[in-house]
Design an enzyme around this catalytic site. Sequence first.
Site, PDB file in Angstrom:
ATOM      1  N   TYR A   1       0.827  -1.211   0.000  1.00  0.00           N
ATOM      2  CA  TYR A   1       0.000   0.000   0.000  1.00  0.00           C
ATOM      3  C   TYR A   1       0.868   1.270   0.000  1.00  0.00           C
ATOM      4  CZ  TYR A   1      -4.607  -2.122   1.069  1.00  0.00           C
ATOM      5  OH  TYR A   1      -5.803  -2.796   1.023  1.00  0.00           O
ATOM      6  N   GLY A   2       2.035   1.151   0.608  1.00  0.00           N
ATOM      7  CA  GLY A   2       2.850   2.346   0.883  1.00  0.00           C
ATOM      8  C   GLY A   2       3.299   3.120  -0.334  1.00  0.00           C
TER       9      GLY A   2
ATOM     10  N   CYS B   1      -2.618  -1.331  10.115  1.00  0.00           N
ATOM     11  CA  CYS B   1      -1.820  -0.807   9.008  1.00  0.00           C
ATOM     12  C   CYS B   1      -1.762   0.712   9.143  1.00  0.00           C
ATOM     13  CB  CYS B   1      -2.504  -1.201   7.691  1.00  0.00           C
ATOM     14  SG  CYS B   1      -1.670  -0.565   6.222  1.00  0.00           S
TER      15      CYS B   1
ATOM     16  N   THR C   1      -0.377   2.793   7.147  1.00  0.00           N
ATOM     17  CA  THR C   1      -0.555   3.455   5.858  1.00  0.00           C
ATOM     18  C   THR C   1      -2.042   3.622   5.539  1.00  0.00           C
ATOM     19  OG1 THR C   1       1.477   2.369   5.152  1.00  0.00           O
ATOM     20  CG2 THR C   1       0.126   3.337   3.424  1.00  0.00           C
TER      21      THR C   1
ATOM     22  N   CYS D   1       5.276   1.157  10.721  1.00  0.00           N
ATOM     23  CA  CYS D   1       4.681   0.284   9.710  1.00  0.00           C
ATOM     24  C   CYS D   1       4.661  -1.101  10.334  1.00  0.00           C
ATOM     25  CB  CYS D   1       5.531   0.285   8.440  1.00  0.00           C
ATOM     26  SG  CYS D   1       5.038  -0.995   7.250  1.00  0.00           S
TER      27      CYS D   1
ATOM     28  N   HIS E   1       4.616  -3.988   9.141  1.00  0.00           N
ATOM     29  CA  HIS E   1       5.538  -4.960   8.536  1.00  0.00           C
ATOM     30  C   HIS E   1       6.932  -4.889   9.180  1.00  0.00           C
ATOM     31  CE1 HIS E   1       2.593  -5.430   5.288  1.00  0.00           C
ATOM     32  NE2 HIS E   1       3.318  -6.432   4.824  1.00  0.00           N
TER      33      HIS E   1
END
Length: 256
Positions: A39-40, A70, A72, A178, A180
């Site tokens: 998405y970033g 998330c 983002t 983030c 992740h």
Amino acid sequence: MKIAFFDSGIGGLSVLNEALKRFSGVEFLYFADTDNVPYGTKDKEEIKNLSAYAIEFLISQGAQAVVMACNTATSAAVTYLREKFSIPIVGMEPAVKLAFDKFPERPTLLIATELTIKGEKLRLLVERLGNKTLALPLPRLVEFAQKGEFQSATVSEYLRKELSKFNLGEISSVVLGCTHFNYFKDTLRKILPPNAAMIDGIDGTLKHLTDILGRSRFSDTPNSVRYFNSCTEADPSEVKIFESYLKRLEKMSRID
Ligand code: DGL
């Protein structure tokens, strides 16, 4: 109680992993937007549309609340989504406020996606805090995470090179903005000076979820999780992959 966790990919599992420890009697739905990750590097409008589509789907599966695991998607879409849907939507913001409260004297380094860093939400937050927040986008970490590559020489080299743009001795902390990036805590720990703290937004997000839902609505029965790759429910071999990420996170939190 059915609670959905939503992320572009596997990042949000780091939030789910903690939620599984804190709550009981919850039917969790985990939605990884595998068809559209990352998405970033997308634009805001696209993320608004993708998130709305995902939430609509999750509501059709019975979700009574959504955690946007998330940063983002929260940055790009949470205001829009709250207007559009009536169920509670918990957003996730980089924990720069927490970093500021802990270390008001020294600058903090936020690592996040390009979109989160450029976002209006973050700009307003940083302005309000008035401390020095440095920012570094690390888009390749999302790619590495989606490939399950967390500790390779390539990952370390990438991180060393990117982080060398800053005088790390001066910073108080690194904010993992983030989800992740939570998979790289042990790799980061080896690169950062020992006195630089690592701060994520998981606790704040789950406290917010508890505030919204109230403890009383949870029972003592075990939790369950159903996983989705975009709008398709994961088959048993895909479920195993999701679960292996949860195991990895468990192992890591012991390292930290
Ligand atoms: N996990 C996401 C976040 O917290 C975004 C990663 C991506 O898809 O670029 O920002």
